[in-house]
Design a protein around this motif. Structure first.
Motif, PDB file in Angstrom:
ATOM      1  N   ASN A   1       0.786  17.882  -7.854  1.00  6.62           N
ATOM      2  CA  ASN A   1       1.912  17.588  -6.969  1.00  6.62           C
ATOM      3  C   ASN A   1       2.837  18.788  -6.806  1.00  6.62           C
ATOM      4  O   ASN A   1       3.317  19.064  -5.699  1.00  6.62           O
ATOM      5  CB  ASN A   1       2.707  16.405  -7.523  1.00  6.62           C
TER       6      ASN A   1
ATOM      7  N   SER B   1       0.056  18.244  -0.999  1.00  9.41           N
ATOM      8  CA  SER B   1      -0.668  17.514   0.040  1.00  9.41           C
ATOM      9  C   SER B   1      -1.896  16.791  -0.497  1.00  9.41           C
ATOM     10  O   SER B   1      -2.462  15.932   0.195  1.00  9.41           O
ATOM     11  CB  SER B   1      -1.090  18.473   1.164  1.00  9.41           C
ATOM     12  N   THR B   2      -2.320  17.121  -1.717  1.00 10.43           N
ATOM     13  CA  THR B   2      -3.493  16.451  -2.301  1.00 10.43           C
ATOM     14  C   THR B   2      -3.156  15.077  -2.878  1.00 10.43           C
ATOM     15  O   THR B   2      -4.061  14.312  -3.209  1.00 10.43           O
ATOM     16  CB  THR B   2      -4.110  17.313  -3.416  1.00 10.43           C
ATOM     17  N   ILE B   3      -1.880  14.759  -2.997  1.00 12.27           N
ATOM     18  CA  ILE B   3      -1.449  13.489  -3.592  1.00 12.27           C
ATOM     19  C   ILE B   3      -1.241  12.446  -2.508  1.00 12.27           C
ATOM     20  O   ILE B   3      -0.602  12.702  -1.487  1.00 12.27           O
ATOM     21  CB  ILE B   3      -0.147  13.672  -4.398  1.00 12.27           C
ATOM     22  N   TYR B   4      -1.799  11.281  -2.725  1.00 14.08           N
ATOM     23  CA  TYR B   4      -1.658  10.161  -1.786  1.00 14.08           C
ATOM     24  C   TYR B   4      -0.213   9.683  -1.736  1.00 14.08           C
ATOM     25  O   TYR B   4       0.421   9.433  -2.769  1.00 14.08           O
ATOM     26  CB  TYR B   4      -2.569   9.017  -2.213  1.00 14.08           C
ATOM     27  N   ARG B   5       0.335   9.533  -0.529  1.00 12.93           N
ATOM     28  CA  ARG B   5       1.703   9.064  -0.344  1.00 12.93           C
ATOM     29  C   ARG B   5       1.749   7.986   0.745  1.00 12.93           C
ATOM     30  O   ARG B   5       2.607   7.991   1.611  1.00 12.93           O
ATOM     31  CB  ARG B   5       2.627  10.216   0.033  1.00 12.93           C
ATOM     32  N   GLY B   6       0.847   7.041   0.654  1.00 12.85           N
ATOM     33  CA  GLY B   6       0.791   5.959   1.637  1.00 12.85           C
ATOM     34  C   GLY B   6       1.728   4.816   1.288  1.00 12.85           C
ATOM     35  O   GLY B   6       2.623   4.935   0.441  1.00 12.85           O
ATOM     36  N   ASP B   7       1.478   3.690   1.923  1.00 10.90           N
ATOM     37  CA  ASP B   7       2.341   2.523   1.753  1.00 10.90           C
ATOM     38  C   ASP B   7       2.328   1.981   0.328  1.00 10.90           C
ATOM     39  O   ASP B   7       3.313   1.401  -0.128  1.00 10.90           O
ATOM     40  CB  ASP B   7       1.920   1.413   2.721  1.00 10.90           C
ATOM     41  N   ASN B   8       1.210   2.140  -0.352  1.00  9.84           N
ATOM     42  CA  ASN B   8       1.078   1.581  -1.702  1.00  9.84           C
ATOM     43  C   ASN B   8       1.214   2.622  -2.810  1.00  9.84           C
ATOM     44  O   ASN B   8       0.877   2.344  -3.963  1.00  9.84           O
ATOM     45  CB  ASN B   8      -0.278   0.877  -1.838  1.00  9.84           C
ATOM     46  N   SER B   9       1.692   3.805  -2.457  1.00  3.71           N
ATOM     47  CA  SER B   9       1.787   4.866  -3.462  1.00  3.71           C
ATOM     48  C   SER B   9       2.838   4.556  -4.529  1.00  3.71           C
ATOM     49  O   SER B   9       2.815   5.147  -5.610  1.00  3.71           O
ATOM     50  CB  SER B   9       2.123   6.197  -2.787  1.00  3.71           C
TER      51      SER B   9
ATOM     52  N   THR C   1       7.837   6.751  -4.795  1.00  2.00           N
ATOM     53  CA  THR C   1       7.269   8.069  -4.552  1.00  2.00           C
ATOM     54  C   THR C   1       8.135   8.878  -3.601  1.00  2.00           C
ATOM     55  O   THR C   1       8.586   8.365  -2.572  1.00  2.00           O
ATOM     56  CB  THR C   1       5.857   7.947  -3.954  1.00  2.00           C
TER      57      THR C   1
END
Length: 356
Positions: free
Chosen positions: A75, A80-88, A160
């Motif tokens: 991070n 940019s390799t870390i998921y930051r979607g709705d469920n992050s 997040t």
């Protein structure tokens, strides 16, 4: 006011620390903790209760290094390799919760190990029934239940950061006045009182251990001067004294390391939660980032150094390590198994549980 040259140097130091230090900690820490587990599972240590605490600590440290520090390193350096979607936010709930649980469990396991040693010395006749691996397993389960309850708030208040919003991945959101009061005033006191009680228990236990060793040394010197040979002679007493000194030195160094590596992050978190470290100028923000990184990585240094502490302070650990890696298999017919032994010297009873 901090000059721009100094600020740029500080930024470069922090950037280098964030880029190169975590991979070193992860690789060396995982290898060393795996070796600790193997040694504690060997015939030298598997029947000793203290070895179970060490093994549990090493397992938790390994998962923490692989699961938490690796993600934090990605991070900070490759966000940019870390998921930051709705469920992050579920990811951050787990990271925050497990991070604090693993850190607190490490402190409590060290406390339990040191307290057990203090009890074994204070009540030597009862230690064989008190200091068992079965009891150590129960205590370890209770430790994880306690620290899970203590840190359960992170499962409900973690979220997040957006991309490039912060160097850190997760934060604690305060969407109500009650949460703000809890995080700024209640939580720091809970955590600091927990650390204070743990550190006091460690210090008191170590004082008991050191005092007992000094008393035992005086008795053995008196016996040698009088030519006494009770209970298989002075060689057994001397051997036991050497083992006790190894145990004491290991616990002292281990306890000191826990305090040094844990306290800075606790202080920083307490000050930051009360907005004392709220940065104003760019130079102040650079210093805050540097201090944050240093105190954060100290927590993970504590999860990597036990192997070196045990190797440095315990000849039995080094002997078992050589046996585990195969160096001594052909040279040693039967390994010396660490045991609990008692020797009565005059009117004093000395207990020695050899884990060093």
């Amino acid at each position: 006011m901090i000059h721009s040259t100094e600020k740029s140097i500080l930024c470069r130091i922090t950037d280098g620390l964030d880029l190169y230090f975590p991979p070193f900690l992860i690789v060396s820490g995982v290898i060393c903790n795996v070796l600790v587990v193997l040694v504690m599972r060997s015939v030298y240590f598997r029947s000793i209760s203290t070895s179970f605490y060490m093994m549990a600590n090493a397992v938790v440290d390994t998962f923490s290094l692989i699961g938490l520090l690796t993600v934090d390193w990605l991070n900070v350096n490759y966000p940019s390799t870390i998921y930051r979607g709705d469920n992050s936010h579920y990811m951050c709930k787990f990271f925050h919760f497990f991070g604090w649980v693993s850190s607190d469990a490490g402190v409590l396991l060290t406390t339990a190990m040191t307290l057990e040693r203090g009890l074994a010395i204070t009540f030597p006749l009862q230690s064989s029934s008190w200091c068992t691996t079965k009891r150590a397993k129960r205590v370890t389960i209770l430790v994880f239940i306690f620290v899970s309850i203590k840190n359960v708030n992170f499962l409900f208040t973690s979220d997040t950061y957006a991309l490039n919003e912060s160097d850190r991945l997760c934060y604690v959101y305060l969407d109500s006045e009650n949460l703000k009061i809890f995080w700024k005033f209640v939580w720091p006191w809970i955590h600091n009182v927990f650390l204070f009680i743990s550190f006091v228990a460690i210090i008191i236990s170590n004082v008991i251990i050191i005092r007992h060793i000094k008393v035992s040394d005086k008795i053995r010197k008196t016996q040698r001067s009088l030519g006494s040979s009770e209970c298989a002679g002075g060689q057994i007493a001397t051997r036991q004294g050497s083992r006790k000194r190894q145990v004491a030195s290991m616990l002292l160094v281990d306890s000191f390391t826990v305090i040094v590596c844990t306290l800075p992050f606790s202080i920083f978190t307490t000050l930051d939660s009360n907005m004392v470290l709220l940065a104003g100028s760019s130079g102040e923000r650079d210093w805050k980032r540097f201090i944050s990184s240093m105190s954060f990585y100290l927590l993970y240094v504590n999860r990597c150094v036990n192997f070196y502490l045990y190797s440095w302070s315990g000849t039995r650990f080094r002997e078992a390590l050589l046996y585990v890696i195969g160096y001594k298999k052909s040279k040693q017919k039967q390994p010396r198994v660490a045991t609990i032994s008692y020797t009565k010297v005059n009117t004093s009873v000395h207990a020695c549980q050899s884990i060093a």
